[in-house]
Design a protein around this motif. Structure first.
Motif, PDB file in Angstrom:
ATOM      1  N   ALA A  13       0.820  -1.214   0.000  1.00  0.00           N
ATOM      2  CA  ALA A  13       0.000   0.000   0.000  1.00  0.00           C
ATOM      3  C   ALA A  13       0.853   1.263   0.000  1.00  0.00           C
ATOM      4  O   ALA A  13       0.426   2.308  -0.501  1.00  0.00           O
ATOM      5  N   ILE A  14       2.049   1.173   0.534  1.00  0.00           N
ATOM      6  CA  ILE A  14       2.928   2.343   0.604  1.00  0.00           C
ATOM      7  C   ILE A  14       3.844   2.440  -0.612  1.00  0.00           C
ATOM      8  O   ILE A  14       4.075   3.527  -1.152  1.00  0.00           O
ATOM      9  N   LEU A  68      -2.603  -3.147  -5.656  1.00  0.00           N
ATOM     10  CA  LEU A  68      -3.479  -3.879  -4.732  1.00  0.00           C
ATOM     11  C   LEU A  68      -4.333  -4.902  -5.473  1.00  0.00           C
ATOM     12  O   LEU A  68      -4.599  -5.992  -4.955  1.00  0.00           O
ATOM     13  N   GLU A  69      -4.786  -4.556  -6.676  1.00  0.00           N
ATOM     14  CA  GLU A  69      -5.655  -5.447  -7.452  1.00  0.00           C
ATOM     15  C   GLU A  69      -4.869  -6.557  -8.154  1.00  0.00           C
ATOM     16  O   GLU A  69      -5.456  -7.555  -8.572  1.00  0.00           O
ATOM     17  N   GLY A  70      -3.552  -6.375  -8.301  1.00  0.00           N
ATOM     18  CA  GLY A  70      -2.750  -7.358  -9.009  1.00  0.00           C
ATOM     19  C   GLY A  70      -2.883  -7.274 -10.510  1.00  0.00           C
ATOM     20  O   GLY A  70      -2.642  -8.255 -11.221  1.00  0.00           O
ATOM     21  N   THR A  71      -3.241  -6.102 -11.030  1.00  0.00           N
ATOM     22  CA  THR A  71      -3.417  -5.905 -12.465  1.00  0.00           C
ATOM     23  C   THR A  71      -2.327  -4.994 -13.013  1.00  0.00           C
ATOM     24  O   THR A  71      -1.614  -4.327 -12.262  1.00  0.00           O
ATOM     25  N   ALA A  72      -2.222  -4.947 -14.333  1.00  0.00           N
ATOM     26  CA  ALA A  72      -1.206  -4.106 -14.959  1.00  0.00           C
ATOM     27  C   ALA A  72      -1.492  -2.633 -14.718  1.00  0.00           C
ATOM     28  O   ALA A  72      -0.569  -1.825 -14.551  1.00  0.00           O
ATOM     29  N   LYS A 202     -14.726   5.374  -0.232  1.00  0.00           N
ATOM     30  CA  LYS A 202     -14.923   4.675   1.027  1.00  0.00           C
ATOM     31  C   LYS A 202     -13.582   4.287   1.649  1.00  0.00           C
ATOM     32  O   LYS A 202     -12.804   5.136   2.024  1.00  0.00           O
ATOM     33  N   TYR A 203     -13.280   3.005   1.748  1.00  0.00           N
ATOM     34  CA  TYR A 203     -12.100   2.560   2.493  1.00  0.00           C
ATOM     35  C   TYR A 203     -10.781   2.990   1.848  1.00  0.00           C
ATOM     36  O   TYR A 203      -9.796   3.225   2.559  1.00  0.00           O
ATOM     37  N   ILE A 204     -10.711   3.087   0.528  1.00  0.00           N
ATOM     38  CA  ILE A 204      -9.447   3.441  -0.122  1.00  0.00           C
ATOM     39  C   ILE A 204      -8.997   4.826   0.335  1.00  0.00           C
ATOM     40  O   ILE A 204      -7.857   5.018   0.753  1.00  0.00           O
ATOM     41  N   ASP A 205      -9.889   5.812   0.277  1.00  0.00           N
ATOM     42  CA  ASP A 205      -9.602   7.139   0.820  1.00  0.00           C
ATOM     43  C   ASP A 205      -9.599   7.071   2.348  1.00  0.00           C
ATOM     44  O   ASP A 205      -8.602   7.384   2.999  1.00  0.00           O
ATOM     45  N   GLY A 206     -10.728   6.676   2.911  1.00  0.00           N
ATOM     46  CA  GLY A 206     -10.819   6.424   4.339  1.00  0.00           C
ATOM     47  C   GLY A 206     -10.999   7.630   5.233  1.00  0.00           C
ATOM     48  O   GLY A 206     -11.068   7.481   6.457  1.00  0.00           O
ATOM     49  N   HIS A 207     -11.096   8.826   4.664  1.00  0.00           N
ATOM     50  CA  HIS A 207     -11.147  10.025   5.490  1.00  0.00           C
ATOM     51  C   HIS A 207     -12.261  10.992   5.097  1.00  0.00           C
ATOM     52  O   HIS A 207     -12.246  12.162   5.492  1.00  0.00           O
ATOM     53  N   LYS A 250      -2.293   4.700   1.630  1.00  0.00           N
ATOM     54  CA  LYS A 250      -1.087   4.207   2.310  1.00  0.00           C
ATOM     55  C   LYS A 250      -1.405   3.545   3.649  1.00  0.00           C
ATOM     56  O   LYS A 250      -0.696   2.643   4.082  1.00  0.00           O
ATOM     57  N   THR A 251      -2.448   3.991   4.306  1.00  0.00           N
ATOM     58  CA  THR A 251      -2.786   3.432   5.619  1.00  0.00           C
ATOM     59  C   THR A 251      -3.919   2.414   5.546  1.00  0.00           C
ATOM     60  O   THR A 251      -4.412   1.957   6.577  1.00  0.00           O
TER      61      THR A 251
END
Length: 395
Positions: A13-14, A68-72, A202-207, A250-251
């Motif tokens: 993620a980082i 994260l998705e494992g895609t190109a 949602k969770y990707i941004d998280g804020h 990142k978090t």
């Protein structure tokens, strides 16, 4: 040549697919807040011509999500609904048929009923937890199976691997709205889905700072089709929103770990309380589909829903009495958010339609945040007291 190491989620993620800005060596990729780009010479660019087609900051986010998705690569959009709308317009034409989960986000329902229906696109809402029902719903003109799992707001699950097998046997593409879990808790592409969709809001941004969406697929031809339609519609993510989302991403692993832990504690407390009629959370032993969750998920997530042993009016008063839990129409943020789907995400459905889907007028959806679970539980207790009296309606 040795293979690149397989990074753990917190590292991925980082650092996954991160690109660096070369001019100043800034540790944060900069915001390219620009509409257009200078041509080095006539017809020659550095890969960008106009920000409706592509933007370096948006591309940096796309590469991070692709890791994260494992895609190109991945494609980012102005909103989750922008992503879904672009997907549908890229894949479908008049006369095509789509199978949708019957319990699906209200915005997706509006898209098909109030927009795509005008273009002669056919659709059926099906219980995608019932594999036989899915098989029976497939028509000769069916092109897409669009599934949301866990479902909003009942948490009902769909077996992604089984649905992928059914869809591919009949030549359909399988797209999964994976917003509630993200690729870190449920890798839908590895399970056989063709397209992974996220509301990055949602969770990707998280804020609660941005609106956004993403699509990822291993199919390069489909990626380029989606890119073309996105450019044509103008649904690309905004640079500043992309930059903020990059920081939130990142978090994500650390936040998801706490979301899961806190949601499990809250769900267990609610289920044990006599004032609560029922709790929908895949991590509970009482959840009918827990075996599916254990098979295709690496965590149970931060979302749950429940009903009080109370009237609709009392249930709504309970929501209003909460002080730490915030009544707001979103999810996946550091703050705990609470909504009544009947008056929010599913307000466009009739009461009869909602009842059929298990979305009762007294259902409460909870997005459990990063606050200490004991503080959230104390907030529930004071809300019970406010609505039912000094003893909180204890039974």
């Amino acid at each position: 040549m040795s293979e690149a190491p397989i990074l753990q989620p917190s590292t991925l993620a980082i650092h996954g697919n991160r690109v660096r800005e070369k001019q100043s060596n800034s540790i944060l990729f900069p915001i390219h807040q620009t509409a257009t780009y200078v041509h080095e010479t006539v017809g020659v660019t550095k890969g960008y011509g106009y920000s409706r087609g592509g933007n370096p900051t948006v591309n940096a986010l796309e590469q991070a999500i692709a890791a994260l998705e494992g895609t190109a690569t991945a494609l980012c959009f102005r909103s989750g609904m922008g992503a879904i709308s672009t997907l549908c317009l890229a894949l479908l034409k008049a006369g095509d048929h789509v199978i949708l989960s019957e319990v699906v986000y209200g915005g997706t329902i509006r898209l098909f009923r109030q927009v795509l229906e005008n273009f002669a696109i056919e659709y059926s809402f099906v219980d995608t937890a019932d594999l036989d029902a899915v098989r029976q719903a497939i028509r000769p003109n069916s092109k897409l199976l669009f599934v949301e799992t866990p479902a909003n707001p009942t948490m009902k699950l769909a077996d992604v691997a089984a649905l992928a097998e059914i869809a591919h046997a009949k030549g359909l593409l399988l797209a999964v709205d994976n917003t509630f879990l993200t690729p870190l808790l449920q890798d839908v592409l590895k399970l056989g889905a063709d397209i992974s969709m996220l509301s990055t809001t949602k969770y990707i941004d998280g804020h609660n700072a941005t609106i956004g969406g993403s699509l990822a697929t291993h199919d390069e031809t489909l990626t380029e089709r989606l890119r073309l339609v996105r450019k044509t519609l103008g649904t690309i993510q905004a640079p500043f929103d992309a930059w903020l989302t990059l920081q939130g991403l990142k978090t994500l692993p650390a936040r998801l770990e706490l979301h899961c832990r806190h949601a499990a504690a809250v769900a267990a407390w609610l289920e044990a309380d006599s004032r609560v009629h029922c709790v929908n959370y895949p991590g509970l032993d009482s959840f009918a589909q827990k075996a599916i969750a254990e098979r295709q998920q690496s965590g149970f997530g931060g979302m749950l829903s429940f009903e009080l042993d109370a009237s609709v009016e009392e249930s709504l008063r309970f929501i209003d009495a909460l002080k730490l839990c915030t009544c707001a129409e979103s999810l996946g943020s550091v703050e705990t958010l609470v909504t009544n789907p009947a008056t929010a995400s599913h307000c466009d459905l009739s009461s009869e339609e909602r009842a059929k889907l298990g979305v009762s007028d007294r259902l409460i959806r909870l997005s459990v945040g990063l606050e200490a679970p004991q503080d959230l539980i104390a907030d529930f207790e004071q809300a019970f007291a406010a609505v039912f009296g000094a003893d909180g309606g204890a039974r």
